[in-house]
Design a protein around this motif. Structure first.
Motif, PDB file in Angstrom:
ATOM      1  N   LYS A  13      16.472 111.576  41.001  1.00  0.00           N
ATOM      2  CA  LYS A  13      15.489 111.721  42.242  1.00  0.00           C
ATOM      3  C   LYS A  13      15.767 113.449  42.840  1.00  0.00           C
ATOM      4  O   LYS A  13      14.532 113.880  42.920  1.00  0.00           O
ATOM      5  CB  LYS A  13      15.612 110.978  43.939  1.00  0.00           C
ATOM      6  CG  LYS A  13      14.471 110.342  44.219  1.00  0.00           C
ATOM      7  CD  LYS A  13      15.360 109.443  45.710  1.00  0.00           C
ATOM      8  CE  LYS A  13      14.223 110.026  46.873  1.00  0.00           C
ATOM      9  NZ  LYS A  13      14.442 108.621  47.870  1.00  0.00           N
ATOM     10  N   TYR A  41      14.157 111.793  34.049  1.00  0.00           N
ATOM     11  CA  TYR A  41      12.660 111.644  34.624  1.00  0.00           C
ATOM     12  C   TYR A  41      13.475 111.744  36.235  1.00  0.00           C
ATOM     13  O   TYR A  41      14.597 111.526  36.570  1.00  0.00           O
ATOM     14  CB  TYR A  41      13.012 109.797  35.261  1.00  0.00           C
ATOM     15  CG  TYR A  41      13.070 109.293  34.144  1.00  0.00           C
ATOM     16  CD1 TYR A  41      11.571 109.000  33.631  1.00  0.00           C
ATOM     17  CD2 TYR A  41      14.059 107.871  33.236  1.00  0.00           C
ATOM     18  CE1 TYR A  41      10.695 107.822  32.740  1.00  0.00           C
ATOM     19  CE2 TYR A  41      13.059 107.747  32.359  1.00  0.00           C
ATOM     20  CZ  TYR A  41      11.570 107.292  31.436  1.00  0.00           C
ATOM     21  OH  TYR A  41      11.135 106.806  30.617  1.00  0.00           O
ATOM     22  N   ASN A  42      12.474 112.490  36.837  1.00  0.00           N
ATOM     23  CA  ASN A  42      12.237 113.331  38.209  1.00  0.00           C
ATOM     24  C   ASN A  42      12.203 112.800  39.093  1.00  0.00           C
ATOM     25  O   ASN A  42      10.575 112.449  39.616  1.00  0.00           O
ATOM     26  CB  ASN A  42      12.170 114.601  38.370  1.00  0.00           C
ATOM     27  CG  ASN A  42      12.212 114.881  39.234  1.00  0.00           C
ATOM     28  OD1 ASN A  42      11.535 116.129  40.072  1.00  0.00           O
ATOM     29  ND2 ASN A  42      12.831 115.147  40.539  1.00  0.00           N
ATOM     30  N   SER A  43      12.871 111.038  39.785  1.00  0.00           N
ATOM     31  CA  SER A  43      12.261 109.959  40.203  1.00  0.00           C
ATOM     32  C   SER A  43      13.276 109.467  40.781  1.00  0.00           C
ATOM     33  O   SER A  43      14.894 109.673  40.532  1.00  0.00           O
ATOM     34  CB  SER A  43      11.389 109.055  39.320  1.00  0.00           C
ATOM     35  OG  SER A  43      11.385 107.720  39.664  1.00  0.00           O
ATOM     36  N   SER A  44      12.799 108.141  41.345  1.00  0.00           N
ATOM     37  CA  SER A  44      14.001 107.363  42.089  1.00  0.00           C
ATOM     38  C   SER A  44      14.347 106.001  40.767  1.00  0.00           C
ATOM     39  O   SER A  44      13.173 106.000  40.028  1.00  0.00           O
ATOM     40  CB  SER A  44      13.844 107.010  43.562  1.00  0.00           C
ATOM     41  OG  SER A  44      12.961 105.820  42.963  1.00  0.00           O
ATOM     42  N   ALA A  47      11.840 103.677  40.579  1.00  0.00           N
ATOM     43  CA  ALA A  47      10.600 103.868  40.522  1.00  0.00           C
ATOM     44  C   ALA A  47      10.333 103.636  39.083  1.00  0.00           C
ATOM     45  O   ALA A  47       8.886 103.525  38.335  1.00  0.00           O
ATOM     46  CB  ALA A  47       9.795 105.195  40.997  1.00  0.00           C
ATOM     47  N   VAL A  48      11.405 103.572  38.228  1.00  0.00           N
ATOM     48  CA  VAL A  48      11.298 103.955  36.898  1.00  0.00           C
ATOM     49  C   VAL A  48      12.207 102.612  36.152  1.00  0.00           C
ATOM     50  O   VAL A  48      11.711 102.376  35.089  1.00  0.00           O
ATOM     51  CB  VAL A  48      12.033 105.454  35.861  1.00  0.00           C
ATOM     52  CG1 VAL A  48      10.814 106.116  36.303  1.00  0.00           C
ATOM     53  CG2 VAL A  48      12.764 105.526  35.948  1.00  0.00           C
TER      54      VAL A  48
END
Length: 184
Positions: A13, A41-44, A47-48
């Protein structure tokens, strides 16, 4: 012998940490694997999570997978996503860091605690009356650990759970929680 055709999903994240991870992989012998069997993935996680679970379920019949979820404290990975991995994938396992010590210092039967536990999906699995009763009698550390461990297992949908207590030299103690559908 059969060759393992593994896929790797890295979810971070924090943009700064993500950029560091991307840079390190780009400089490594694994750079050719990017977007083939190594995905960033640059994400929480939440979210994915659905996308990753769907890919695993479609990829092979055995659906063997290991999620390593190294969250900060206890509130970054809502248990509904762990439950999806446990219930939608045949052979899923989860290793989760869970900062129980930071949580147990404020957990009580009040609106703030219930709201925090509701956000991560543990609120309905905690016996709030028992928690308050044992807190009054001085057993609150043991009870909170008992209540949290039972809540984690129930909320996760796992058939089996093992807790490992981790006590760092500095900082809060935490659990390394192993959740699995299979005993072995």
């Amino acid at each position: 012998s059969k060759k393992v055709q593994a896929e790797y999903y890295f979810v971070e994240k924090n943009t700064e940490y993500f950029q560091f991870l991307s840079s390190e992989i780009a400089k490594s012998q694994h750079r050719e694997k990017l977007n083939k069997n190594l995905f960033l993935y640059n994400s929480s996680f939440h979210a994915v999570a659905d996308k990753i679970i769907k890919r695993i379920s479609e990829r092979n019949k055995a659906q063997r997978c290991l999620f390593v979820l190294d969250q900060f404290a206890y509130k970054d990975v809502p248990f509904q996503y762990i439950k999806k991995a446990m219930t939608q994938l045949k052979n899923s396992e989860v290793l989760l860091t869970f900062g129980f010590e930071s949580l147990q210092s404020f957990l009580s039967d009040n609106k703030k605690s219930r709201s925090a536990m509701k956000r991560i999906g543990l609120e309905p699995y905690i016996d709030w009356n028992r928690l308050e009763e044992l807190k009054r009698n001085g057993f609150w550390h043991h009870l909170i650990q008992e209540q949290l461990s039972l809540a984690i297992k129930a909320a996760s949908g796992a058939n089996h759970m093992t807790l490992f207590f981790i006590e760092p030299k500095k900082g809060w103690s935490y659990w390394l929680v192993h959740l699995s559908k299979q005993y072995k």
